[in-house]
Design an enzyme around this catalytic site. Structure first.
Site, short mmCIF file in Angstrom:
data_model
loop_
_atom_site.label_atom_id
_atom_site.label_comp_id
_atom_site.label_asym_id
_atom_site.label_seq_id
_atom_site.Cartn_x
_atom_site.Cartn_y
_atom_site.Cartn_z
CE LYS A 72 -3.83 1.97 2.79
NZ LYS A 72 -4.72 1.69 3.94
CB SER A 97 -8.09 3.59 3.19
OG SER A 97 -7.22 2.95 4.10
CB SER A 116 -8.26 0.60 5.97
OG SER A 116 -9.00 1.77 5.81
N1 GLN Z 1 -13.00 4.04 6.85
C1 GLN Z 1 -12.38 4.39 8.09
C2 GLN Z 1 -11.95 5.83 8.03
O1 GLN Z 1 -12.20 6.44 7.04
C3 GLN Z 1 -11.21 3.49 8.34
C4 GLN Z 1 -10.04 3.80 7.51
C5 GLN Z 1 -8.86 2.98 7.84
O2 GLN Z 1 -8.96 1.93 8.47
N2 GLN Z 1 -7.72 3.48 7.45
O3 GLN Z 1 -11.38 6.35 8.94
#
Ligand code: GLN
Length: 475
Positions: A64, A139, A163
């Site tokens: 990532k 994400s 995410s």
């Molecule tokens: N969707 C959650 C957020 O927007 C989690 C994102 C993540 O785990 N990086 O914060």
């Protein structure tokens, strides 16, 4: 031969038997990326590996784009890191290289990991290989989409509130968030430092255990890394759940959950019961406060972590046409104005607000107290069961643009994944079926701190009884 549909353990055994050579695997993967990345946009840029690693684990790991690889670009899906090349490898990257494997950087993500759909990247949205009109989740949408599309055999994502697990669920692959402290965060660009963990995204449970074997372990450069022995997770891949107590939390089967998701999860419960698991109804009473608590803690930490991006040390630097305040303040402000996207700005404002004097006690401090209550719910539940089972997400993959203008609806996609981050416990998402539109459904299993082995055992047993992990998206 097409290697892109195979798992890492299948490829490793072919390599072992000298039926293939790593050059061919690498070539086949590169061809796959050139062929399908135009459709998925899973990689922000084509991965740079010229010669394959020769080690025992010579299968490149997709990375990532918020995990540092020395001298390679790392963008976090943001314009503000334009041109930034970290001078060092992240702890996980060092470990992967030490195992004789290569890293494949550049997997797309929501900007700074803010999101559940991979649409907020400066480099354009990633698409779901099961339906290109839909999001891959986020994400770590690039990582999940790449593994599902065969552009990477396996990959790493980061999970702050879901995410790794939610995109794994949307893309029909396996995603693990390890216990907080199990995997080094050194070299992971910080979002919510008390919540972030790096985790594997793989085609099956065996690969997840192998990849965790590679990346787990103490790192003194991460002050929250825990110095406890790392077991051989491959030994936990046993088809046996007899006598294991699995709790089903009533708060996770709420109105609004897609009935096809609920029924797939109930079928999974039946399978585990037939295999000898003891199923118990449990309660996690503070679940309803998890999303609100998370969005206070996570934005507070994010606003503070993002303060370092001001045009001085990293990436982008912008100056206005004319002096507005002082040249230095103007540079900070213009860089941040042009460098951050809307969601990052929203989070900086929210986070700064909840930390500001006068509001700190009402929001941030209160959220920390509720976080403790949520953690205590789990401590209590784990007094009566070995693991907790529920859906990963209330729905399957939604359409691109469906939720971009409704941040609150977007935030609710993580309602079932966020509690594990607040409590610091490990959780895995594994494929458990498809809905009528042939979109993957994910099953989540949460465990006691450092009980990743229990998660592997349950997931492996389930996987051995079902065909879902063998399905591949047709692209
Ligand atoms: N969707 C959650 C957020 O927007 C989690 C994102 C993540 O785990 N990086 O914060």
């Amino acid at each position: 031969m097409n290697f892109y549909n195979l798992t890492a353990h299948e490829l490793l055994s072919l390599l072992d038997q000298k039926k293939v050579i790593s050059e061919d695997v690498l070539k086949s993967l590169k061809e796959r990326v050139s062929l399908v990345n135009k459709k998925t946009n899973a990689f922000i840029r084509e991965p740079q590996v010229s010669s394959p690693a020769k080690g025992a684990f010579g299968i490149p790991v997709g990375i990532k784009d918020n995990i540092c690889i020395a001298d390679e670009l790392v963008t976090c899906g943001s314009n503000i890191l334009k041109g930034f090349r970290p001078p060092y490898d992240a702890g996980v990257v060092e470990k992967i290289k030490a195992h004789g494997s290569e890293v494949w950087g550049g997997l797309n993500m929501d900007e700074f990991a803010f999101g559940s759909s991979c649409e907020s990247s400066f480099y354009g949205p990633t698409r779901n290989p099961w339906d290109l009109e839909r999001v891959p989740g986020g994400s770590s949408g690039g990582s999940a989409s790449a593994v599902a599309a065969g552009e990477a055999v396996w990959a790493l994502g980061s999970d702050t509130g879901g995410s790794v697990r939610q995109p794994a669920s949307f893309c029909g692959v396996v995603g693990l968030k390890p216990t907080y402290g199990r995997v080094s965060r050194y070299g992971l660009v910080a979002f919510g430092s008390s919540l972030d963990q790096i985790g594997p995204i793989t085609k099956d449970v065996t690969d997840s255990a192998l990849l965790l074997n590679m990346i787990a372990g103490f790192d003194k450069r991460d002050s929250t890394s825990v110095d406890t022995p790392v077991p051989d997770y491959a030994k936990a891949l046993v088809k046996d759940v007899k006598g294991l107590k699995i709790g089903i939390p009533k708060e996770y089967f709420i109105d609004g959950i897609d009935p096809e998701v609920a029924s797939a999860v109930h079928e999974a419960i039946d399978i585990l019961k037939k295999e000898g698991a003891v199923i118990k109804d449990i309660s996690l009473p503070h679940t309803e406060y998890a999303v609100a608590t998370y969005y206070i803690v996570a934005t507070a930490e994010a606003s503070s972590n993002l303060a370092r991006f001001d045009g001085v040390e990293y990436g982008l630097r912008e100056v206005p046409d004319r002096v507005r305040k002082t040249p230095l303040i103007d540079m900070y402000e213009t860089t941040r104005e042009k460098g951050f996207g809307d969601e990052a700005k929203r989070r900086i404002m929210l986070g700064t607000y909840v930390l500001s004097s006068g509001y700190y006690d009402a929001y941030y401090l209160r959220a920390q107290k509720v976080r403790t209550l949520i953690k205590q719910d789990f401590d209590k539940a784990f007094g009566e069961c070995d693991a907790i089972l529920c859906p990963t997400s209330p729905t399957t993959a939604f359409k691109i643009n469906e939720k971009v203008n409704d941040p609150l609806a977007m935030y609710l996609s993580d309602i079932f994944t966020i509690p594990a981050n607040l409590a610091g416990i490990p959780a895995i998402s594994i494929p458990c079926g498809f809905d009528k539109k042939k979109l993957p459904i994910g099953l989540q299993i949460m465990g006691k701190p450092f009980a990743e082995e229990t998660l592997f055992r349950i997931s492996y047993t389930y996987e051995q009884n079902t065909p879902w992990h063998l399905e591949r998206a047709k692209l």
